[in-house]
Design a protein around this motif. Structure first.
Motif, PDB file in Angstrom:
ATOM      1  N   ASP A  87      -7.011  25.046 -33.272  1.00 41.47           N
ATOM      2  CA  ASP A  87      -6.866  24.652 -34.666  1.00 41.47           C
ATOM      3  C   ASP A  87      -8.093  25.101 -35.452  1.00 41.47           C
ATOM      4  O   ASP A  87      -9.214  25.027 -34.968  1.00 41.47           O
ATOM      5  CB  ASP A  87      -6.688  23.140 -34.780  1.00 41.47           C
ATOM      6  N   GLY A  88      -7.865  25.599 -36.634  1.00 37.85           N
ATOM      7  CA  GLY A  88      -8.963  26.050 -37.481  1.00 37.85           C
ATOM      8  C   GLY A  88      -9.420  27.466 -37.224  1.00 37.85           C
ATOM      9  O   GLY A  88     -10.278  27.981 -37.942  1.00 37.85           O
ATOM     10  N   ALA A  89      -8.852  28.122 -36.206  1.00 37.39           N
ATOM     11  CA  ALA A  89      -9.243  29.508 -35.909  1.00 37.39           C
ATOM     12  C   ALA A  89      -8.870  30.402 -37.084  1.00 37.39           C
ATOM     13  O   ALA A  89      -7.841  30.218 -37.720  1.00 37.39           O
ATOM     14  CB  ALA A  89      -8.537  29.991 -34.643  1.00 37.39           C
ATOM     15  N   GLU A  90      -9.713  31.378 -37.352  1.00 36.65           N
ATOM     16  CA  GLU A  90      -9.443  32.358 -38.408  1.00 36.65           C
ATOM     17  C   GLU A  90      -9.125  33.699 -37.765  1.00 36.65           C
ATOM     18  O   GLU A  90      -9.835  34.137 -36.862  1.00 36.65           O
ATOM     19  CB  GLU A  90     -10.633  32.471 -39.355  1.00 36.65           C
ATOM     20  N   PRO A  91      -8.073  34.354 -38.229  1.00 41.11           N
ATOM     21  CA  PRO A  91      -7.649  35.606 -37.600  1.00 41.11           C
ATOM     22  C   PRO A  91      -8.591  36.763 -37.921  1.00 41.11           C
ATOM     23  O   PRO A  91      -9.108  36.861 -39.027  1.00 41.11           O
ATOM     24  CB  PRO A  91      -6.277  35.856 -38.221  1.00 41.11           C
ATOM     25  N   PRO A  92      -8.808  37.645 -36.947  1.00 39.88           N
ATOM     26  CA  PRO A  92      -9.551  38.875 -37.222  1.00 39.88           C
ATOM     27  C   PRO A  92      -8.760  39.761 -38.190  1.00 39.88           C
ATOM     28  O   PRO A  92      -7.557  39.573 -38.378  1.00 39.88           O
ATOM     29  CB  PRO A  92      -9.665  39.550 -35.851  1.00 39.88           C
ATOM     30  N   THR A  93      -9.409  40.729 -38.756  1.00 39.09           N
ATOM     31  CA  THR A  93      -8.759  41.685 -39.649  1.00 39.09           C
ATOM     32  C   THR A  93      -7.558  42.321 -38.952  1.00 39.09           C
ATOM     33  O   THR A  93      -7.654  42.726 -37.793  1.00 39.09           O
ATOM     34  CB  THR A  93      -9.759  42.774 -40.080  1.00 39.09           C
ATOM     35  N   GLY A  94      -6.439  42.363 -39.658  1.00 42.63           N
ATOM     36  CA  GLY A  94      -5.222  42.959 -39.113  1.00 42.63           C
ATOM     37  C   GLY A  94      -4.304  41.973 -38.421  1.00 42.63           C
ATOM     38  O   GLY A  94      -3.182  42.321 -38.057  1.00 42.63           O
ATOM     39  N   TRP A  95      -4.774  40.753 -38.226  1.00 40.64           N
ATOM     40  CA  TRP A  95      -3.988  39.709 -37.580  1.00 40.64           C
ATOM     41  C   TRP A  95      -3.557  38.700 -38.644  1.00 40.64           C
ATOM     42  O   TRP A  95      -4.179  38.585 -39.694  1.00 40.64           O
ATOM     43  CB  TRP A  95      -4.800  39.011 -36.492  1.00 40.64           C
ATOM     44  N   THR A  96      -2.515  37.939 -38.341  1.00 42.86           N
ATOM     45  CA  THR A  96      -1.988  36.939 -39.256  1.00 42.86           C
ATOM     46  C   THR A  96      -1.985  35.581 -38.575  1.00 42.86           C
ATOM     47  O   THR A  96      -1.681  35.483 -37.386  1.00 42.86           O
ATOM     48  CB  THR A  96      -0.557  37.312 -39.695  1.00 42.86           C
ATOM     49  N   LYS A  97      -2.295  34.557 -39.349  1.00 42.38           N
ATOM     50  CA  LYS A  97      -2.302  33.177 -38.842  1.00 42.38           C
ATOM     51  C   LYS A  97      -1.170  32.391 -39.492  1.00 42.38           C
ATOM     52  O   LYS A  97      -1.000  32.436 -40.707  1.00 42.38           O
ATOM     53  CB  LYS A  97      -3.639  32.515 -39.190  1.00 42.38           C
ATOM     54  N   TRP A  98      -0.408  31.700 -38.666  1.00 45.40           N
ATOM     55  CA  TRP A  98       0.585  30.742 -39.141  1.00 45.40           C
ATOM     56  C   TRP A  98       0.244  29.391 -38.546  1.00 45.40           C
ATOM     57  O   TRP A  98      -0.141  29.302 -37.373  1.00 45.40           O
ATOM     58  CB  TRP A  98       1.985  31.106 -38.675  1.00 45.40           C
ATOM     59  N   VAL A  99       0.407  28.345 -39.324  1.00 39.73           N
ATOM     60  CA  VAL A  99       0.340  26.981 -38.805  1.00 39.73           C
ATOM     61  C   VAL A  99       1.782  26.473 -38.810  1.00 39.73           C
ATOM     62  O   VAL A  99       2.358  26.214 -39.871  1.00 39.73           O
ATOM     63  CB  VAL A  99      -0.592  26.083 -39.634  1.00 39.73           C
ATOM     64  N   VAL A 100       2.352  26.394 -37.631  1.00 35.81           N
ATOM     65  CA  VAL A 100       3.742  25.986 -37.467  1.00 35.81           C
ATOM     66  C   VAL A 100       3.802  24.459 -37.569  1.00 35.81           C
ATOM     67  O   VAL A 100       3.043  23.765 -36.899  1.00 35.81           O
ATOM     68  CB  VAL A 100       4.296  26.467 -36.104  1.00 35.81           C
ATOM     69  N   PRO A 101       4.679  23.937 -38.432  1.00 34.83           N
ATOM     70  CA  PRO A 101       4.737  22.488 -38.609  1.00 34.83           C
ATOM     71  C   PRO A 101       5.248  21.754 -37.366  1.00 34.83           C
ATOM     72  O   PRO A 101       5.903  22.349 -36.504  1.00 34.83           O
ATOM     73  CB  PRO A 101       5.703  22.295 -39.783  1.00 34.83           C
ATOM     74  N   ALA A 102       4.946  20.466 -37.310  1.00 31.56           N
ATOM     75  CA  ALA A 102       5.411  19.614 -36.221  1.00 31.56           C
ATOM     76  C   ALA A 102       6.934  19.478 -36.287  1.00 31.56           C
ATOM     77  O   ALA A 102       7.511  19.405 -37.370  1.00 31.56           O
ATOM     78  CB  ALA A 102       4.766  18.239 -36.332  1.00 31.56           C
ATOM     79  N   PHE A 103       7.547  19.471 -35.115  1.00 28.00           N
ATOM     80  CA  PHE A 103       8.992  19.274 -35.007  1.00 28.00           C
ATOM     81  C   PHE A 103       9.301  18.598 -33.683  1.00 28.00           C
ATOM     82  O   PHE A 103       8.521  18.671 -32.731  1.00 28.00           O
ATOM     83  CB  PHE A 103       9.743  20.621 -34.981  1.00 28.00           C
ATOM     84  N   GLU A 104      10.485  18.011 -33.611  1.00 23.23           N
ATOM     85  CA  GLU A 104      11.085  17.695 -32.325  1.00 23.23           C
ATOM     86  C   GLU A 104      11.863  18.952 -31.951  1.00 23.23           C
ATOM     87  O   GLU A 104      12.580  19.525 -32.784  1.00 23.23           O
ATOM     88  CB  GLU A 104      12.030  16.500 -32.403  1.00 23.23           C
ATOM     89  N   TYR A 105      11.691  19.410 -30.723  1.00 22.62           N
ATOM     90  CA  TYR A 105      12.316  20.645 -30.271  1.00 22.62           C
ATOM     91  C   TYR A 105      13.281  20.382 -29.126  1.00 22.62           C
ATOM     92  O   TYR A 105      13.077  19.470 -28.309  1.00 22.62           O
ATOM     93  CB  TYR A 105      11.258  21.621 -29.734  1.00 22.62           C
ATOM     94  N   LEU A 106      14.276  21.232 -29.054  1.00 19.84           N
ATOM     95  CA  LEU A 106      15.086  21.381 -27.867  1.00 19.84           C
ATOM     96  C   LEU A 106      14.589  22.665 -27.223  1.00 19.84           C
ATOM     97  O   LEU A 106      14.608  23.732 -27.848  1.00 19.84           O
ATOM     98  CB  LEU A 106      16.568  21.489 -28.230  1.00 19.84           C
ATOM     99  N   LYS A 107      14.085  22.551 -26.008  1.00 21.65           N
ATOM    100  CA  LYS A 107      13.517  23.688 -25.282  1.00 21.65           C
ATOM    101  C   LYS A 107      14.560  24.169 -24.281  1.00 21.65           C
ATOM    102  O   LYS A 107      14.926  23.440 -23.355  1.00 21.65           O
ATOM    103  CB  LYS A 107      12.240  23.236 -24.563  1.00 21.65           C
ATOM    104  N   ILE A 108      15.051  25.392 -24.514  1.00 19.72           N
ATOM    105  CA  ILE A 108      16.110  25.943 -23.669  1.00 19.72           C
ATOM    106  C   ILE A 108      15.630  27.250 -23.056  1.00 19.72           C
ATOM    107  O   ILE A 108      15.209  28.164 -23.770  1.00 19.72           O
ATOM    108  CB  ILE A 108      17.406  26.180 -24.462  1.00 19.72           C
ATOM    109  N   GLU A 109      15.703  27.330 -21.734  1.00 19.55           N
ATOM    110  CA  GLU A 109      15.298  28.550 -21.055  1.00 19.55           C
ATOM    111  C   GLU A 109      16.227  29.706 -21.436  1.00 19.55           C
ATOM    112  O   GLU A 109      17.449  29.548 -21.487  1.00 19.55           O
ATOM    113  CB  GLU A 109      15.315  28.350 -19.543  1.00 19.55           C
ATOM    114  N   CYS A 110      15.639  30.857 -21.726  1.00 19.40           N
ATOM    115  CA  CYS A 110      16.418  32.056 -22.062  1.00 19.40           C
ATOM    116  C   CYS A 110      17.025  32.619 -20.789  1.00 19.40           C
ATOM    117  O   CYS A 110      16.312  32.873 -19.815  1.00 19.40           O
ATOM    118  CB  CYS A 110      15.535  33.117 -22.723  1.00 19.40           C
TER     119      CYS A 110
END
Length: 154
Positions: A87-110
Motif C-alpha cells: 500500500d502506498g507504493a508509487e509506480p516507476p515511469t511507464g507503470w500504472t497503479k490501480w487501487v482495487v476497491p474492497a469486495f466480497e469475491y467468488l474465487k473460481i479456478e480457471c
C-alpha cells in the motif's frame, strides 16, 4: 467447478495497462512487457511471511475506471497486468497503479477456454450477481489461475 467465497480489502496493483481497443492479443502483450520489466517493480511487491509475492493480477475495469464490468457484453474495457504491491507504493515511469476497491469475491479456478462463461453461469445458478469487474489472479504458491468475481448476493 471449484469455487470459494472470500473477502479482500482494497489493494494496490502496479502493472502495464492496456485496453481492448489496443487490438487482438493486447493482454498477452501486456503480460510480456510486465514480465520482461518485472525487476523495476520487484522492490514494491507485497510478500507473504515466506517472502513469496502474494499474487499477480490481471486487474480489470470498465473504460471509466470505476472497476465495473467490461461493457458491450464484456468486450470493452481496461486491463492491468501486474503484481500486488505494498500500500502506498508509487509506480516507476511507464507503470500504472490501480487501487482495487474492497469486495466480497467468488474465487473460481480457471479450467479451460470457456471458464469465464461457466463462471458467469455459476453466479446465475447460485443467486449471485456481478458487483464489479472480474479480475484474473495467479497464486504464486500453486501457479493456479483464478477468476476473482466481485459479487452481490441477491
Amino acid at each position: 467447478m471449484n469455487a470459494e467465497f472470500c473477502t479482500k480489502s482494497a489493494f494496490t496493483v502496479i502493472g502495464r495497462e492496456g485496453s481492448t481497443r489496443d487490438g487482438e492479443g493486447f493482454v498477452q502483450r501486456l503480460w510480456a512487457a510486465a514480465n520482461a520489466l518485472y525487476p523495476e517493480i520487484e522492490p514494491l511487491v507485497k510478500r507473504g511471511a515466506d517472502g513469496t509475492p502474494v499474487g499477480f493480477w490481471g486487474a480489470m475495469s470498465d473504460p471509466s475506471r470505476a472497476f465495473m464490468p467490461w461493457t458491450n457484453n464484456f468486450s470493452d474495457g481496461l486491463y492491468l497486468a501486474g503484481a500486488e504491491c505494498v500500500d502506498g507504493a508509487e509506480p516507476p515511469t511507464g507503470w500504472t497503479k490501480w487501487v482495487v476497491p474492497a469486495f466480497e469475491y467468488l474465487k473460481i479456478e480457471c479450467e479451460g477456454p470457456d471458464s469465464f462463461r461457466r463462471s458467469m453461469e455459476y453466479l446465475a445458478g447460485h443467486g449471485l450477481s456481478l458487483a464489479g469487474a472480474v479480475h484474473d489472479f495467479t497464486d504464486p504458491h500453486t501457479g493456479k489461475n483464478y477468476h476473482m468475481i466481485p459479487i452481490r448476493r441477491i
